[in-house]
Each structure stands twice: as C-alpha cells, then as structure tokens.
Design a protein around this motif. Sequence first.
Motif, mmCIF file in Angstrom:
data_model
loop_
_atom_site.group_PDB
_atom_site.id
_atom_site.type_symbol
_atom_site.label_atom_id
_atom_site.label_comp_id
_atom_site.label_asym_id
_atom_site.label_seq_id
_atom_site.Cartn_x
_atom_site.Cartn_y
_atom_site.Cartn_z
ATOM 1 N N MET A 1 -4.774 -3.329 0.779
ATOM 2 C CA MET A 1 -3.481 -3.295 0.107
ATOM 3 C C MET A 1 -3.511 -4.254 -1.070
ATOM 4 S SD MET A 1 0.244 -4.521 1.514
ATOM 5 C CE MET A 1 -0.297 -4.092 3.160
ATOM 6 N N THR A 2 -3.116 -3.777 -2.253
ATOM 7 C CA THR A 2 -3.078 -4.617 -3.431
ATOM 8 C C THR A 2 -1.772 -4.376 -4.152
ATOM 9 O OG1 THR A 2 -5.470 -4.503 -3.659
ATOM 10 C CG2 THR A 2 -4.231 -5.234 -5.576
ATOM 11 N N THR A 3 -1.067 -5.431 -4.484
ATOM 12 C CA THR A 3 0.190 -5.295 -5.210
ATOM 13 C C THR A 3 0.206 -6.255 -6.377
ATOM 14 O OG1 THR A 3 1.226 -6.930 -3.793
ATOM 15 C CG2 THR A 3 1.501 -4.633 -3.172
ATOM 16 N N ASP A 4 1.047 -5.967 -7.360
ATOM 17 C CA ASP A 4 1.232 -6.869 -8.478
ATOM 18 C C ASP A 4 2.179 -7.971 -8.043
ATOM 19 O OD1 ASP A 4 1.672 -8.210 -10.780
ATOM 20 O OD2 ASP A 4 2.669 -6.562 -11.855
ATOM 21 N N THR A 5 1.649 -9.149 -7.856
ATOM 22 C CA THR A 5 2.456 -10.255 -7.344
ATOM 23 C C THR A 5 2.890 -11.214 -8.441
ATOM 24 O OG1 THR A 5 0.492 -11.556 -6.889
ATOM 25 C CG2 THR A 5 1.300 -10.142 -5.121
ATOM 26 N N SER A 6 2.666 -10.863 -9.704
ATOM 27 C CA SER A 6 2.931 -11.801 -10.785
ATOM 28 C C SER A 6 4.396 -12.198 -10.871
ATOM 29 C CB SER A 6 2.475 -11.199 -12.120
ATOM 30 O OG SER A 6 3.164 -9.983 -12.367
ATOM 31 N N THR A 7 5.305 -11.297 -10.500
ATOM 32 C CA THR A 7 6.735 -11.606 -10.585
ATOM 33 C C THR A 7 7.302 -12.120 -9.275
ATOM 34 O OG1 THR A 7 7.331 -9.338 -10.015
ATOM 35 C CG2 THR A 7 7.055 -9.855 -12.354
ATOM 36 N N ASN A 8 6.467 -12.200 -8.239
ATOM 37 C CA ASN A 8 6.958 -12.602 -6.925
ATOM 38 C C ASN A 8 6.490 -13.987 -6.503
ATOM 39 O OD1 ASN A 8 8.449 -10.260 -6.294
ATOM 40 N ND2 ASN A 8 6.556 -9.176 -5.879
ATOM 41 N N ARG A 9 5.900 -14.731 -7.421
ATOM 42 C CA ARG A 9 5.502 -16.093 -7.098
ATOM 43 C C ARG A 9 6.727 -16.958 -6.859
ATOM 44 N NH1 ARG A 9 0.034 -16.419 -5.955
ATOM 45 N NH2 ARG A 9 -1.084 -14.942 -7.276
ATOM 46 N N SER B 1 10.973 -5.188 11.535
ATOM 47 C CA SER B 1 10.061 -5.464 10.428
ATOM 48 C C SER B 1 8.641 -5.063 10.819
ATOM 49 C CB SER B 1 10.091 -6.942 10.073
ATOM 50 O OG SER B 1 9.401 -7.701 11.050
ATOM 51 N N PRO B 2 7.757 -4.865 9.845
ATOM 52 C CA PRO B 2 6.361 -4.580 10.167
ATOM 53 C C PRO B 2 5.684 -5.788 10.809
ATOM 54 C CG PRO B 2 6.880 -4.078 7.860
ATOM 55 C CD PRO B 2 8.013 -4.877 8.396
ATOM 56 N N ALA B 3 4.576 -5.526 11.484
ATOM 57 C CA ALA B 3 3.701 -6.591 11.979
ATOM 58 C C ALA B 3 2.491 -6.633 11.057
ATOM 59 C CB ALA B 3 3.280 -6.325 13.418
ATOM 60 N N TYR B 4 2.385 -7.671 10.246
ATOM 61 C CA TYR B 4 1.281 -7.785 9.297
ATOM 62 C C TYR B 4 0.066 -8.366 10.030
ATOM 63 C CZ TYR B 4 5.114 -7.286 5.960
ATOM 64 O OH TYR B 4 6.203 -6.836 5.271
ATOM 65 N N HIS B 5 -1.038 -7.644 10.006
ATOM 66 C CA HIS B 5 -2.200 -8.115 10.750
ATOM 67 C C HIS B 5 -3.482 -7.741 10.014
ATOM 68 C CE1 HIS B 5 -3.185 -4.013 12.324
ATOM 69 N NE2 HIS B 5 -1.884 -3.839 12.160
ATOM 70 N N GLY B 6 -4.530 -8.515 10.319
ATOM 71 C CA GLY B 6 -5.832 -8.217 9.740
ATOM 72 C C GLY B 6 -6.173 -9.137 8.586
ATOM 73 N N ASP B 7 -6.571 -8.541 7.459
ATOM 74 C CA ASP B 7 -7.053 -9.259 6.286
ATOM 75 C C ASP B 7 -5.978 -10.222 5.757
ATOM 76 O OD1 ASP B 7 -8.283 -10.098 3.970
ATOM 77 O OD2 ASP B 7 -7.813 -8.258 2.856
ATOM 78 N N PRO B 8 -6.252 -11.524 5.699
ATOM 79 C CA PRO B 8 -5.243 -12.470 5.210
ATOM 80 C C PRO B 8 -4.765 -12.163 3.796
ATOM 81 C CG PRO B 8 -7.010 -13.649 6.321
ATOM 82 C CD PRO B 8 -7.456 -12.223 6.202
ATOM 83 N N GLU B 9 -5.667 -11.668 2.945
ATOM 84 C CA GLU B 9 -5.258 -11.376 1.568
ATOM 85 C C GLU B 9 -4.264 -10.221 1.517
ATOM 86 O OE1 GLU B 9 -7.379 -10.393 -2.693
ATOM 87 O OE2 GLU B 9 -8.433 -11.599 -1.203
ATOM 88 N N ALA B 10 -4.457 -9.221 2.366
ATOM 89 C CA ALA B 10 -3.513 -8.100 2.419
ATOM 90 C C ALA B 10 -2.154 -8.566 2.940
ATOM 91 C CB ALA B 10 -4.070 -6.990 3.305
ATOM 92 N N ILE B 11 -2.165 -9.465 3.929
ATOM 93 C CA ILE B 11 -0.906 -10.008 4.440
ATOM 94 C C ILE B 11 -0.195 -10.782 3.335
ATOM 95 C CG2 ILE B 11 0.112 -11.625 6.085
ATOM 96 C CD1 ILE B 11 -2.153 -10.909 8.017
ATOM 97 N N ASP C 1 -0.413 -10.331 0.099
ATOM 98 C CA ASP C 1 0.144 -9.379 -0.860
ATOM 99 C C ASP C 1 1.474 -8.816 -0.367
ATOM 100 O OD1 ASP C 1 -1.953 -9.707 -2.596
ATOM 101 O OD2 ASP C 1 -3.013 -7.879 -2.002
ATOM 102 N N ALA C 2 1.540 -8.477 0.920
ATOM 103 C CA ALA C 2 2.772 -7.917 1.475
ATOM 104 C C ALA C 2 3.903 -8.945 1.431
ATOM 105 C CB ALA C 2 2.533 -7.451 2.907
ATOM 106 N N LEU C 3 3.596 -10.193 1.735
ATOM 107 C CA LEU C 3 4.623 -11.227 1.719
ATOM 108 C C LEU C 3 5.086 -11.532 0.299
ATOM 109 C CD1 LEU C 3 3.140 -13.645 4.406
ATOM 110 C CD2 LEU C 3 5.069 -12.078 4.680
#
Length: 359
Positions: A1-9, A299-309, A311-313
């Motif tokens: 999972m990859t998202t644009d996080t530039s505006t969510n910092r 809510s979803p349960a975010y699990h697995g790859d820390p980087e994907a988690i 991105d979701a957060l």
Amino acid sequence: MTTDTSTNRPPAGRRLELGFLSFVHNTGRRTSPVDAARALQDGIGLFRRAEELGYDTGWVRNRHFEPFLSSPLVFLAAVSQRTSRLRLGTAVVPVRYEDPIRLAEDAANLDLLSGGRLELGLSSGYPAAVLEELFESGPPNGVADFRGEVQRRLGRLLAALRGEVLAVLDEPFSTLPAGDELTLTPPAPGLADRLWYGAGSLASAERAARQGFDLQVSTLNTEETGDPFEVRQAEQVRAYKKLLAELEPDRGPRVSVSRIMLPYLKDEDGAELQDWLKFYAGRMDEQGRPRTGASMRFSPAYHGDPEAILDALMADDALQEATQLVVTLPSLASPELHRRTLQLVTEHIAPQLGWSPAR
C-alpha cells in the motif's frame, strides 16, 4: 500500500503522544489461580516495558465476566507501584454498572498512590439485562431510560471528584459530628481535570464537550452514516473540539484515537495472529459493518508491513485531529508478541507521526 502522505504530516512542532490499550487477557472461568495471577503479572510487565520504551500512557479495558481484566483500578494500583512516569488510564469504565461514590473513592486513592498519574476514562456501557440484575444497576424507568441513569451517575461522580458537598449529617455518624459536610475522602486534587469520555457518535462526542471531558474515540463507531469509518470519526472529533472551544476557549483539547496496529517482521508473529485476525474480520464486511446488521462500524486492523501501516495512518482523517495515538493490542496474543508490537511501533511507525519518547 502506498499513499501520498505529503499533506498528512503532523503540524510542525506538535508532539503526538503515544499510548497502548491492553485487555490483560486470561482464560476466564477455566483459569487456575496460578495462571490468573501470572496473567496479571504479565500485564504489569507490559506496562513496565512500555514505560522503558517511552510510551506516554497505558490504558486498560474493563470487562465483566469475560476472560479479561474485571477490576482495572485495582490492577492499575499495582502497576503504579512498579512504574514511575507512565500515565495510567481506563478505556473505559462503564459507569452504568458502578456506584459513583465508591468509584470516586477508588479513583482518588489510585491517583494518590500513583503520584497523580491516573487518566480516568468513562463511558455509558452497553445495556445488558444480566449485568443490570447482578449489579442491581437497572434504571428506575427500565432499559429505555438507561442514558438518563448514566447521566445521573456521571453527575454524582463528577460532584464527588470536584470536591462538592455530597451530604450534610443530620446526626453524629461514627467519628463525625452532626452538621458535618461530607466530601470525597481522601481528595485527589487535579483528578477532575483528567477525566475522559469514550464517545462513539456525534451526539456523545458533543455531550463529552458540554460536560468538560477529554475525548476518547476507539475502534468502534456506534452510528452508521454511510461514510468511511475514519471520516465519520473525524467529524465527531471536530464537533467535539469546536464545541469545547466555544465553552472553554482557554483550554486545549485532549483527544485519543485508538487503532489496531500489528506490525511484524517475523513470519512467526504473523502466524500467531492469524486466528485473531480471522475472528476480527469475520465480524464485519469489507466496509466495517457488522454482519449482524447492527448500525455501527468497526475500524480496520492494520497488520504486517510497518511501512504500509504507516501509510494508512498518515491518511487517517481522525488521527490528524488527535493529541494521542493509542495502539490497541489484540485481545488474544502472547505477552511476548504484545511486547514486540509495542517496540516495533516505537521504531517504525510512531516517530514518523510526530511522536518522540517521553522523558
């Protein structure tokens, strides 16, 4: 999972606090006294490890007759003697099954024992006929009036914690003379400013602001509007903050947002979690709606790859409104996995969200 996080910092200069939530699991009525004691000791050990890692707050749930912690204030009193900095919270105590004056007394003693570290989280609790009978807590006008009964009990609790006069003696009582004004004994100065309310709807979030509570939102929304989980929850938080700013303009809001985060780098950690993940996912459809048809969302349960988690957060609307992110640990997992989860969050996720270890 990859998202644009530039505006969510997180905003520059804002330190996000980090907490965790534990069920302190045992095996319920099948538990031997030795195993039950070990489960409680494991729970204390988890809080000690979290303090070492720099967590700000450790939270516990309150569950009656289930294989989880049934007496949170007693447990946190023990934790308070094995920790020195970590704040200790309840998420949440269902007020409808508590005597408000006794709860205030226990909370005050715990706060004094901990050096003023208690964060007392409260909620209405869901109505259950068997618990109402066992705790003799049914509202006078039946189940339909349970919200009124909860508000009555909350009012008594708040009055006690704020040091208000609860009664005046008409005649001598034990060591007290007639005419004495009864207030919470011993008092716990400052505790009334550390009260939270667990809200799951827009109405309950606004009610929390009107009553002066800090706000907890969890992994469950108790209303269904058709919006994604985090979108509706963000609306609840914004409504709370807006109303609180109108009522108490000089007060900064405190908002905790809970998310299930299960990062793992080892295959065996993922394997241990599979049964719990299947249980959790089996309760809902892909949008988080319960399969029972109840009007709510999980809510979803975010699990697995820390980087994907991460991105979701970063894309989580509600989390952008929070002052504290709470890691909700799975109810069924080994103490070792819980400790690794807390460490991985501090290493791979929380710093990128604006957290730094508490000192």
